[in-house]
Design a protein around this motif. Sequence first.
Motif, PDB file in Angstrom:
ATOM      1  N   ARG A  34      -7.809 -24.205  32.332  1.00 33.91           N
ATOM      2  CA  ARG A  34      -6.865 -25.263  31.948  1.00 33.91           C
ATOM      3  C   ARG A  34      -5.941 -25.617  33.109  1.00 33.91           C
ATOM      4  N   ARG A  35      -5.547 -24.627  33.881  1.00 33.74           N
ATOM      5  CA  ARG A  35      -4.675 -24.899  35.028  1.00 33.74           C
ATOM      6  C   ARG A  35      -5.382 -25.777  36.044  1.00 33.74           C
ATOM      7  N   VAL A  36      -6.660 -25.528  36.281  1.00 33.68           N
ATOM      8  CA  VAL A  36      -7.422 -26.356  37.220  1.00 33.68           C
ATOM      9  C   VAL A  36      -7.468 -27.795  36.723  1.00 33.68           C
ATOM     10  N   ARG A  37      -7.610 -27.963  35.406  1.00 30.60           N
ATOM     11  CA  ARG A  37      -7.661 -29.308  34.821  1.00 30.60           C
ATOM     12  C   ARG A  37      -6.270 -29.912  34.625  1.00 30.60           C
ATOM     13  N   ARG A  38      -5.215 -29.136  34.943  1.00 32.01           N
ATOM     14  CA  ARG A  38      -3.823 -29.560  34.706  1.00 32.01           C
ATOM     15  C   ARG A  38      -3.596 -29.886  33.233  1.00 32.01           C
ATOM     16  N   GLU A  39      -4.171 -29.056  32.415  1.00 28.62           N
ATOM     17  CA  GLU A  39      -4.116 -29.258  30.964  1.00 28.62           C
ATOM     18  C   GLU A  39      -3.178 -28.231  30.341  1.00 28.62           C
ATOM     19  N   LYS A  40      -2.183 -28.711  29.634  1.00 31.27           N
ATOM     20  CA  LYS A  40      -1.223 -27.823  28.991  1.00 31.27           C
ATOM     21  C   LYS A  40      -1.686 -27.472  27.584  1.00 31.27           C
ATOM     22  N   HIS A  41      -1.378 -26.245  27.169  1.00 29.72           N
ATOM     23  CA  HIS A  41      -1.730 -25.793  25.826  1.00 29.72           C
ATOM     24  C   HIS A  41      -0.440 -25.322  25.143  1.00 29.72           C
ATOM     25  N   PRO A  42      -0.023 -25.975  24.075  1.00 28.41           N
ATOM     26  CA  PRO A  42       1.278 -25.664  23.469  1.00 28.41           C
ATOM     27  C   PRO A  42       1.362 -24.285  22.818  1.00 28.41           C
ATOM     28  N   VAL A  43       0.220 -23.675  22.557  1.00 27.88           N
ATOM     29  CA  VAL A  43       0.227 -22.355  21.921  1.00 27.88           C
ATOM     30  C   VAL A  43       0.047 -21.252  22.957  1.00 27.88           C
ATOM     31  N   LEU A  44      -1.011 -21.336  23.749  1.00 21.17           N
ATOM     32  CA  LEU A  44      -1.422 -20.218  24.585  1.00 21.17           C
ATOM     33  C   LEU A  44      -0.716 -20.152  25.939  1.00 21.17           C
ATOM     34  N   ASP A  45      -0.233 -21.286  26.466  1.00 24.26           N
ATOM     35  CA  ASP A  45       0.460 -21.235  27.753  1.00 24.26           C
ATOM     36  C   ASP A  45       1.664 -20.305  27.701  1.00 24.26           C
ATOM     37  N   PHE A  46       2.309 -20.252  26.556  1.00 24.06           N
ATOM     38  CA  PHE A  46       3.503 -19.425  26.351  1.00 24.06           C
ATOM     39  C   PHE A  46       3.281 -17.985  26.813  1.00 24.06           C
ATOM     40  N   LEU A  47       2.090 -17.473  26.594  1.00 23.04           N
ATOM     41  CA  LEU A  47       1.787 -16.079  26.900  1.00 23.04           C
ATOM     42  C   LEU A  47       1.697 -15.813  28.398  1.00 23.04           C
ATOM     43  N   PHE A  48       1.604 -16.882  29.201  1.00 21.43           N
ATOM     44  CA  PHE A  48       1.518 -16.720  30.647  1.00 21.43           C
ATOM     45  C   PHE A  48       2.675 -17.399  31.379  1.00 21.43           C
ATOM     46  N   THR A  49       3.519 -18.125  30.659  1.00 20.96           N
ATOM     47  CA  THR A  49       4.641 -18.815  31.303  1.00 20.96           C
ATOM     48  C   THR A  49       5.970 -18.208  30.855  1.00 20.96           C
ATOM     49  N   TYR A  50       6.194 -18.124  29.557  1.00 19.92           N
ATOM     50  CA  TYR A  50       7.401 -17.448  29.077  1.00 19.92           C
ATOM     51  C   TYR A  50       7.358 -15.980  29.504  1.00 19.92           C
ATOM     52  N   TYR A  51       6.223 -15.345  29.305  1.00 24.22           N
ATOM     53  CA  TYR A  51       6.033 -13.983  29.798  1.00 24.22           C
ATOM     54  C   TYR A  51       5.558 -14.070  31.253  1.00 24.22           C
ATOM     55  N   VAL A 227      -1.003 -12.770  21.066  1.00 21.84           N
ATOM     56  CA  VAL A 227      -1.787 -14.000  20.895  1.00 21.84           C
ATOM     57  C   VAL A 227      -1.810 -14.407  19.423  1.00 21.84           C
ATOM     58  N   ASP A 228      -2.072 -13.452  18.551  1.00 23.96           N
ATOM     59  CA  ASP A 228      -2.155 -13.763  17.117  1.00 23.96           C
ATOM     60  C   ASP A 228      -0.794 -14.149  16.546  1.00 23.96           C
ATOM     61  N   VAL A 229       0.251 -13.468  16.988  1.00 24.60           N
ATOM     62  CA  VAL A 229       1.592 -13.793  16.500  1.00 24.60           C
ATOM     63  C   VAL A 229       2.013 -15.175  16.980  1.00 24.60           C
ATOM     64  N   ARG A 230       1.745 -15.471  18.232  1.00 20.53           N
ATOM     65  CA  ARG A 230       2.084 -16.788  18.762  1.00 20.53           C
ATOM     66  C   ARG A 230       1.348 -17.891  17.996  1.00 20.53           C
ATOM     67  N   THR A 231       0.139 -17.618  17.586  1.00 15.40           N
ATOM     68  CA  THR A 231      -0.619 -18.604  16.809  1.00 15.40           C
ATOM     69  C   THR A 231       0.090 -18.904  15.496  1.00 15.40           C
ATOM     70  N   LEU A 232       0.525 -17.872  14.786  1.00 22.94           N
ATOM     71  CA  LEU A 232       1.288 -18.112  13.557  1.00 22.94           C
ATOM     72  C   LEU A 232       2.588 -18.837  13.869  1.00 22.94           C
ATOM     73  N   ASP A 233       3.254 -18.418  14.921  1.00 28.46           N
ATOM     74  CA  ASP A 233       4.527 -19.012  15.314  1.00 28.46           C
ATOM     75  C   ASP A 233       4.406 -20.529  15.428  1.00 28.46           C
ATOM     76  N   MET A 234       3.327 -20.996  16.065  1.00 21.55           N
ATOM     77  CA  MET A 234       3.179 -22.430  16.275  1.00 21.55           C
ATOM     78  C   MET A 234       2.536 -23.135  15.088  1.00 21.55           C
ATOM     79  N   ARG A 235       1.735 -22.430  14.318  1.00 22.22           N
ATOM     80  CA  ARG A 235       1.206 -23.045  13.101  1.00 22.22           C
ATOM     81  C   ARG A 235       2.332 -23.312  12.100  1.00 22.22           C
TER      82      ARG A 235
END
Length: 296
Positions: A34-51, A227-235
């Motif tokens: 996704r980074r190569v494509r410059r594509e943001k992901h509102p759920v999963l990016d959090f796990l590599f940016t906030y953390y 990952v699973d908790v973040r999924t619920l968080d955003m759902r």
Amino acid sequence: MTAPEVVLPEADWHGLRDAHVARVRRWTDPHQERRVRREKHPVLDFLFTYYSHRPAHLERWHPGPGVVLAGPSAAEYLRWPAYAATDAGVRLGPLTPGRRATAEFVLSLLSATASRPPRLGCFGLHEWAMVYRTAEVRHAAWPLRLGSAGTDAVVESSTIKCGHFDAYRFFTPPARPLNTLRPTREGQVELEQPGCLHATMDLFKWAYKLDPHTPSDLVADCFALAVDVRTLDMRASPYDLSALGYAPVPIETERGRAEYVRAQSAFTERAAPLRARLISLCRTLLSEVPVGTDHQ
């Protein structure tokens, strides 16, 4: 006192290392793509940016304390100052004073959290409070399910009781007075409780904060749970992410709130043994003779 040593033959620890890399690449490879494509992901990016644990660091395998890596290739671990050579191979040394301070804080925080009963029923309203009465939303590319006015109405008709400082600090200014609690960084140890989704996700943070002394299987277990908790968080958030395959948990309804509490309770149960393992790890690390201590 030091942890009992286990000597791993080269073939054995190579197998463990390879299995770890294969496991975490199910998450790191798509993120890098996704980074190569410059594509943001509102759920999963959090796990590599906030953390702050980079994908390449997540892919590294470390055995944890009390394990000696045998064989010629174990010397590659000596590039990290935490490791030292012994007659049997290469193993982790004791913590430096700065890392001991980190372990002491993690031990105090997680022990306090584990001692409290879980409080359920926050319904993920922290995400709603982050977009309350503002046009500057974090995931602007994704619509709000109920629109701005509908989102604000849910916030105003709900009781918000967020006790996690790192969620509360992102509330909009109009939302902060609506929270029944006033979490602070200084009061973190006194306030965190095991039902909080963010406290559960943060087990990953506390695991990697002790890297490379945390066994990589524990880091990966904490990441998988996050990952699973973040999924619920955003759902359960106000965003409409159905185009990405995330069905909403409509916490503005009785059915949605019941679904949220069930999932929150299940995550609390999954987190408990991981928290216990981190507590045990901290105690083991703190029981070792600190670096620079006179042994005489």
